[in-house]
Design an enzyme around this catalytic site. Structure first.
Site, PDB file in Angstrom:
ATOM      1  N   MET A 164      30.528  89.546  62.980  1.00 61.62           N
ATOM      2  CA  MET A 164      29.914  90.871  62.827  1.00 61.62           C
ATOM      3  C   MET A 164      29.815  91.236  61.341  1.00 61.62           C
ATOM      4  O   MET A 164      29.676  92.407  60.992  1.00 61.62           O
ATOM      5  CB  MET A 164      30.718  91.927  63.582  1.00 61.62           C
ATOM      6  CG  MET A 164      30.775  91.641  65.079  1.00 61.62           C
ATOM      7  SD  MET A 164      30.985  93.095  66.091  1.00 61.62           S
ATOM      8  CE  MET A 164      32.471  93.780  65.403  1.00 61.62           C
ATOM      9  N   GLY A 165      29.924  90.231  60.448  1.00 53.03           N
ATOM     10  CA  GLY A 165      29.795  90.500  59.019  1.00 53.03           C
ATOM     11  C   GLY A 165      31.060  91.100  58.436  1.00 53.03           C
ATOM     12  O   GLY A 165      32.125  91.046  59.045  1.00 53.03           O
ATOM     13  N   HIS A 225      35.602  87.872  55.443  1.00 48.59           N
ATOM     14  CA  HIS A 225      36.821  87.675  54.658  1.00 48.59           C
ATOM     15  C   HIS A 225      37.301  86.243  54.860  1.00 48.59           C
ATOM     16  O   HIS A 225      36.595  85.423  55.473  1.00 48.59           O
ATOM     17  CB  HIS A 225      37.887  88.708  55.062  1.00 48.59           C
ATOM     18  CG  HIS A 225      38.082  88.802  56.550  1.00 48.59           C
ATOM     19  ND1 HIS A 225      38.594  87.772  57.307  1.00 48.59           N
ATOM     20  CD2 HIS A 225      37.796  89.801  57.433  1.00 48.59           C
ATOM     21  CE1 HIS A 225      38.646  88.131  58.571  1.00 48.59           C
ATOM     22  NE2 HIS A 225      38.152  89.359  58.693  1.00 48.59           N
ATOM     23  N   SER A 226      38.525  85.957  54.406  1.00 51.57           N
ATOM     24  CA  SER A 226      38.989  84.562  54.437  1.00 51.57           C
ATOM     25  C   SER A 226      39.164  84.042  55.867  1.00 51.57           C
ATOM     26  O   SER A 226      39.110  82.828  56.093  1.00 51.57           O
ATOM     27  CB  SER A 226      40.292  84.418  53.647  1.00 51.57           C
ATOM     28  OG  SER A 226      41.239  85.324  54.144  1.00 51.57           O
ATOM     29  N   HIS A 258      37.025  84.597  58.342  1.00 50.59           N
ATOM     30  CA  HIS A 258      35.700  84.063  58.697  1.00 50.59           C
ATOM     31  C   HIS A 258      35.417  82.766  57.943  1.00 50.59           C
ATOM     32  O   HIS A 258      34.802  81.841  58.486  1.00 50.59           O
ATOM     33  CB  HIS A 258      34.606  85.072  58.351  1.00 50.59           C
ATOM     34  CG  HIS A 258      34.741  86.391  59.035  1.00 50.59           C
ATOM     35  ND1 HIS A 258      35.187  87.527  58.396  1.00 50.59           N
ATOM     36  CD2 HIS A 258      34.499  86.766  60.308  1.00 50.59           C
ATOM     37  CE1 HIS A 258      35.194  88.537  59.236  1.00 50.59           C
ATOM     38  NE2 HIS A 258      34.782  88.103  60.419  1.00 50.59           N
ATOM     39  N   GLN A 293      39.599  87.542  73.435  1.00 51.33           N
ATOM     40  CA  GLN A 293      38.176  87.187  73.317  1.00 51.33           C
ATOM     41  C   GLN A 293      37.995  85.681  73.516  1.00 51.33           C
ATOM     42  O   GLN A 293      37.100  85.253  74.252  1.00 51.33           O
ATOM     43  CB  GLN A 293      37.673  87.621  71.933  1.00 51.33           C
ATOM     44  CG  GLN A 293      36.274  87.192  71.597  1.00 51.33           C
ATOM     45  CD  GLN A 293      35.746  87.877  70.356  1.00 51.33           C
ATOM     46  OE1 GLN A 293      35.335  89.034  70.403  1.00 51.33           O
ATOM     47  NE2 GLN A 293      35.729  87.200  69.230  1.00 51.33           N
ATOM     48  N   SER A 335      38.303  92.738  59.221  1.00 49.93           N
ATOM     49  CA  SER A 335      37.309  93.546  58.498  1.00 49.93           C
ATOM     50  C   SER A 335      37.749  95.004  58.420  1.00 49.93           C
ATOM     51  O   SER A 335      37.364  95.724  57.492  1.00 49.93           O
ATOM     52  CB  SER A 335      35.959  93.472  59.207  1.00 49.93           C
ATOM     53  OG  SER A 335      35.579  92.139  59.386  1.00 49.93           O
ATOM     54  N   ARG A 336      38.536  95.440  59.382  1.00 50.05           N
ATOM     55  CA  ARG A 336      38.950  96.854  59.396  1.00 50.05           C
ATOM     56  C   ARG A 336      40.120  97.135  58.446  1.00 50.05           C
ATOM     57  O   ARG A 336      40.463  98.299  58.235  1.00 50.05           O
ATOM     58  CB  ARG A 336      39.313  97.289  60.811  1.00 50.05           C
ATOM     59  CG  ARG A 336      38.110  97.357  61.764  1.00 50.05           C
ATOM     60  CD  ARG A 336      38.506  97.920  63.116  1.00 50.05           C
ATOM     61  NE  ARG A 336      37.394  98.097  64.025  1.00 50.05           N
ATOM     62  CZ  ARG A 336      36.972  97.176  64.909  1.00 50.05           C
ATOM     63  NH1 ARG A 336      37.557  96.007  64.968  1.00 50.05           N
ATOM     64  NH2 ARG A 336      35.976  97.445  65.724  1.00 50.05           N
TER      65      ARG A 336
HETATM   66  N1  LIG Z   1      42.337  86.682  60.326  1.00 48.51           N
HETATM   67  C1  LIG Z   1      41.511  85.922  61.053  1.00 48.51           C
HETATM   68  N2  LIG Z   1      41.820  84.640  61.288  1.00 48.51           N
HETATM   69  C2  LIG Z   1      41.008  83.842  62.037  1.00 48.51           C
HETATM   70  N3  LIG Z   1      39.854  84.267  62.574  1.00 48.51           N
HETATM   71  C3  LIG Z   1      39.496  85.539  62.377  1.00 48.51           C
HETATM   72  C4  LIG Z   1      40.299  86.431  61.606  1.00 48.51           C
HETATM   73  N4  LIG Z   1      39.685  87.636  61.581  1.00 48.51           N
HETATM   74  C5  LIG Z   1      38.559  87.506  62.296  1.00 48.51           C
HETATM   75  N5  LIG Z   1      38.436  86.260  62.779  1.00 48.51           N
HETATM   76  C6  LIG Z   1      37.386  85.750  63.665  1.00 48.51           C
HETATM   77  O1  LIG Z   1      36.123  85.892  63.076  1.00 48.51           O
HETATM   78  C7  LIG Z   1      35.143  86.077  64.100  1.00 48.51           C
HETATM   79  C8  LIG Z   1      34.338  87.286  63.770  1.00 48.51           C
HETATM   80  O2  LIG Z   1      35.185  88.421  63.826  1.00 48.51           O
HETATM   81  P1  LIG Z   1      34.752  89.851  63.327  1.00 48.51           P
HETATM   82  O3  LIG Z   1      33.457  89.746  62.596  1.00 48.51           O
HETATM   83  O4  LIG Z   1      34.896  90.837  64.412  1.00 48.51           O
HETATM   84  O5  LIG Z   1      35.856  90.135  62.218  1.00 48.51           O
HETATM   85  P2  LIG Z   1      37.214  90.869  62.311  1.00 48.51           P
HETATM   86  O6  LIG Z   1      37.868  90.761  60.998  1.00 48.51           O
HETATM   87  O7  LIG Z   1      37.889  90.423  63.565  1.00 48.51           O
HETATM   88  O8  LIG Z   1      36.777  92.347  62.408  1.00 48.51           O
HETATM   89  P3  LIG Z   1      37.485  93.470  63.183  1.00 48.51           P
HETATM   90  O9  LIG Z   1      38.780  92.949  63.735  1.00 48.51           O
HETATM   91  O10 LIG Z   1      37.680  94.548  62.199  1.00 48.51           O
HETATM   92  O11 LIG Z   1      36.425  93.721  64.213  1.00 48.51           O
HETATM   93  C9  LIG Z   1      35.914  86.237  65.410  1.00 48.51           C
HETATM   94  O12 LIG Z   1      35.892  85.003  66.093  1.00 48.51           O
HETATM   95  C10 LIG Z   1      37.296  86.580  64.928  1.00 48.51           C
HETATM   96  O13 LIG Z   1      38.309  86.206  65.836  1.00 48.51           O
HETATM   97  C1  LIG Z   2      32.251  87.291  68.825  1.00 54.40           C
HETATM   98  C2  LIG Z   2      31.596  88.512  68.200  1.00 54.40           C
HETATM   99  C3  LIG Z   2      30.831  88.100  66.950  1.00 54.40           C
HETATM  100  C4  LIG Z   2      30.577  89.062  69.213  1.00 54.40           C
HETATM  101  O1  LIG Z   2      29.939  90.202  68.695  1.00 54.40           O
HETATM  102  C5  LIG Z   2      32.615  89.598  67.881  1.00 54.40           C
HETATM  103  O2  LIG Z   2      33.249  90.056  69.032  1.00 54.40           O
HETATM  104  C6  LIG Z   2      33.604  89.194  66.831  1.00 54.40           C
HETATM  105  O3  LIG Z   2      33.214  89.270  65.668  1.00 54.40           O
HETATM  106  O4  LIG Z   2      34.744  88.813  67.145  1.00 54.40           O
HETATM  107  N1  BAL Z   3      36.789  90.979  66.340  1.00 53.09           N
HETATM  108  C1  BAL Z   3      36.475  91.725  67.540  1.00 53.09           C
HETATM  109  C2  BAL Z   3      35.273  92.523  67.382  1.00 53.09           C
HETATM  110  C3  BAL Z   3      35.501  93.987  67.559  1.00 53.09           C
HETATM  111  O1  BAL Z   3      36.555  94.493  67.138  1.00 53.09           O
HETATM  112  O2  BAL Z   3      34.631  94.660  68.097  1.00 53.09           O
END
Ligand SMILES: Nc1ncnc2c1ncn2[C@@H]1O[C@H](COP(=O)(O)OP(=O)(O)OP(=O)(O)O)[C@@H](O)[C@H]1O
Ligand SMILES: CC(C)(CO)[C@@H](O)C(=O)[O-]
Ligand code: BAL
Length: 291
Positions: free
Chosen positions: A32-33, A36-37, A39, A161, A194-195
């Site tokens: 979802m953009g 960070h590290s 991703h 998820q 991301s949050r």
């Molecule tokens: N710290 C992390 N370590 C490994 N994978 C991560 C991490 N944070 C996010 N991801 C993975 O990156 C993908 C995209 O996640 P997303 O864009 O929702 O970011 P996020 O940091 O999880 O954001 P938020 O939790 O704020 O929604 C998902 O598969 C998520 O599980």
């Molecule tokens: C898998 C995903 C990209 C679907 O919108 C989202 O839930 C996330 O970022 O973890």
């Molecule tokens: N990483 C899960 C996406 C969400 O919080 O909506």
């Protein structure tokens, strides 16, 4: 960058054909953009395994039950494209909401069933139906016109998820292998998210109790002591500014609860899941437990 399914499929097909292989491997990293590290680790894992790597960036309205959460979700497209380029991603799919949902939000959706209403799903009604629906659409959009081995990468930070996407792929016969990637943590132990940008310095310090409490359960499990989940939960609840949502020990695949009271010693692998609001920001974390 591709912005429509037609552009994406054409570009992916060309990249796969250029490999000259009969059945090249295609890796997809949905995001979802606001990258960070965590991703970057997903993109690097996909890069290491595949001939062609695609990442998607789409803030999916269907998975937000709270309009304020959706409105303030961070959007950092230029920096995201830099990070993905550095991680070796070949192509980015960044569709608009009108492209993904041309007729408005979809009538027909993927149901996440009973598992989708627990843990994260209990606090965010409809969240996992929204996640599964958009992931199913992304799996379809990226399909090339030539044969390929298709793999998709998801972070273990969102353990529920991962479990649900695995079930969707199995239950609905998606021709994809799901690859979970371990949680990436900041130096202080906080799981990258991301949050996290919304946390004040004091909130961030308080949030460290989540990884500390998970670490305590891991120590109990590995030294064959009773897990004592109630003490770990009390540690979190007693931290100022932290409002515990759930803390559970579950089976790693089915996410069914595992006994974790003051006398329960783990009999096999398990997963501890925790969620809390810290300064109003909802954070999740988890850890594998090995008895
Ligand atoms: N710290 C992390 N370590 C490994 N994978 C991560 C991490 N944070 C996010 N991801 C993975 O990156 C993908 C995209 O996640 P997303 O864009 O929702 O970011 P996020 O940091 O999880 O954001 P938020 O939790 O704020 O929604 C998902 O598969 C998520 O599980
Ligand atoms: C898998 C995903 C990209 C679907 O919108 C989202 O839930 C996330 O970022 O973890
Ligand atoms: N990483 C899960 C996406 C969400 O919080 O909506």
């Amino acid at each position: 960058m591709a912005t429509t399914p037609a552009e994406l499929s054409k570009a992916v097909t060309e990249l796969l054909e250029a490999t000259g292989k009969d059945r090249p491997a295609l890796g997809l990293v949905p995001t979802m953009g606001a990258l960070h590290s965590g991703h970057a680790a997903l993109a690097q894992a996909a890069r290491a395994d595949n001939d062609v790597v695609v990442a998607s960036i789409f803030v999916n309205p269907l998975q937000f039950d709270d309009p304020a959460d959706l409105a303030r979700y961070p959007r950092t497209l230029d920096a995201d494209l830099d990070l993905l380029g550095q991680a070796g991603v070949d192509l980015v799919f960044a569709p608009s909401e009108a492209t993904m949902y041309p007729g408005g939000l979809p009538l027909v959706r993927v149901s996440s069933g009973g598992l989708g209403t627990r843990f994260e799903g209990a606090s965010r009604p409809g969240h996992f139906d929204g996640v599964l629906t958009v992931v199913a659409k992304l799996f379809h959009c990226v399909q090339p016109a030539v044969p390929a081995e298709f793999r998709a990468y998801f972070g273990q930070k969102d353990a529920q998820q991962v479990a649900l996407i695995r079930r969707m792929a199995a239950d609905l016969n998606f021709p994809v292998q799901i690859y979970p990637v371990p949680i990436v943590r900041a130096a202080d132990g906080l799981a990258e998210s991301s949050r996290n940008v919304f946390l004040s310095e004091a909130d961030r310090r308080s949030a460290l109790v989540l990884s500390r409490a998970l670490g305590r359960l891991q120590e109990n499990a590995s030294s064959r002591r009773p897990l004592d989940l109630p003490s770990a939960a009390a540690l979190v609840s007693a931290t100022p500014g932290v409002e515990l949502d759930y803390f559970e020990v579950v089976d790693p695949l089915t996410l069914e609860p595992v006994p974790a009271g003051v006398q329960d010693v783990l009999s096999g692998p398990a997963l501890a899941l925790v969620a809390a609001r810290v300064g109003g920001i909802r954070l999740i974390d988890n850890a594998e437990l090995h008895g």
